[in-house]
Design an enzyme around this catalytic site. Sequence first.
Site, PDB file in Angstrom:
ATOM      1  CB  CYS A  17       5.379   2.289   7.393  1.00 52.16           C
ATOM      2  SG  CYS A  17       4.849   3.744   6.473  1.00 52.16           S
ATOM      3  CG  LEU A  18       6.584   1.052   1.311  1.00 54.36           C
ATOM      4  CD1 LEU A  18       5.942   1.369  -0.033  1.00 54.36           C
ATOM      5  CD2 LEU A  18       7.692   0.026   1.146  1.00 54.36           C
ATOM      6  CG  HIS A  22       0.182   6.506   5.580  1.00 55.55           C
ATOM      7  ND1 HIS A  22       1.331   7.102   6.035  1.00 55.55           N
ATOM      8  CD2 HIS A  22       0.505   5.213   5.366  1.00 55.55           C
ATOM      9  CE1 HIS A  22       2.299   6.199   6.093  1.00 55.55           C
ATOM     10  NE2 HIS A  22       1.828   5.032   5.689  1.00 55.55           N
ATOM     11  CD  GLN A  37       3.462   5.864   2.586  1.00 53.19           C
ATOM     12  OE1 GLN A  37       2.518   5.280   2.079  1.00 53.19           O
ATOM     13  NE2 GLN A  37       4.480   5.219   3.150  1.00 53.19           N
ATOM     14  N   GLY A  91       0.833  -1.196   0.000  1.00 52.90           N
ATOM     15  CA  GLY A  91       0.000   0.000   0.000  1.00 52.90           C
ATOM     16  C   GLY A  91       0.867   1.243   0.000  1.00 52.90           C
ATOM     17  CG  HIS A 114      -0.370   1.055   7.309  1.00 52.81           C
ATOM     18  ND1 HIS A 114       0.610   0.687   8.204  1.00 52.81           N
ATOM     19  CD2 HIS A 114       0.227   1.889   6.408  1.00 52.81           C
ATOM     20  CE1 HIS A 114       1.751   1.286   7.851  1.00 52.81           C
ATOM     21  NE2 HIS A 114       1.542   2.014   6.763  1.00 52.81           N
ATOM     22  CD  GLU A 115      -1.287   2.383   2.805  1.00 52.84           C
ATOM     23  OE1 GLU A 115      -1.013   3.585   2.648  1.00 52.84           O
ATOM     24  OE2 GLU A 115      -0.421   1.520   3.050  1.00 52.84           O
TER      25      GLU A 115
HETATM   26 NI    NI Z   1       2.798   3.176   5.620  1.00 52.15          NI
END
Ligand code: NI
Length: 171
Positions: A93-94, A139, A51, A46, A135-136
């Site tokens: 998380c990226l 964000h 981000q 995701g 999670h998304e």
């Molecule tokens: Ni993340």
Amino acid sequence: MVRKILKYGDPVLEQVTERVTEFDTPELRDLIAEMWETMYAAKGVGLAAPQIGFSKRLSVIDISVGADETKKIVIINPEILSSEGKQTGEEGCLSIPGFREPVTRAFKVTVRAQNEKGETVELDGEELLARAFQHEIDHLNGVLFINHLSALKRDLIRRKVKKLQKAGEWD
Ligand code: NI
């Protein structure tokens, strides 16, 4: 184009994003295409628009990581309508690479969102997909998974990130 993924410490990641109000535009299509490219290049499940530096209520999710075209989900202006049960599992998380911690989330969620065309859709997800939705959507509200950890664990990660920043290994 693969975009640079912003890392924890960048203020954009902790801002509440703005609603998307224009649909079916070349700008929105390009942004979504870049989000897919960037997410797949990073092998994530995701990615949220902030981000890559766009403070907009838009995320993409593919729990198959590119293996199954039908699993691709774009959620715009999403909200969680209902949630059920609990699950605890490792999450990363990226934007916080190298750190994974157990996070407790709802087991099942129903999400209402808009698609690329602005049509309202309702989506159900369980297990990993439910985790990805939560999670998304977090964000988009400026919330990172480390906000769900104990203050002790969060501070530990913060200190490690500060060291990496000083060493020039976190940009
Ligand atoms: Ni993340």
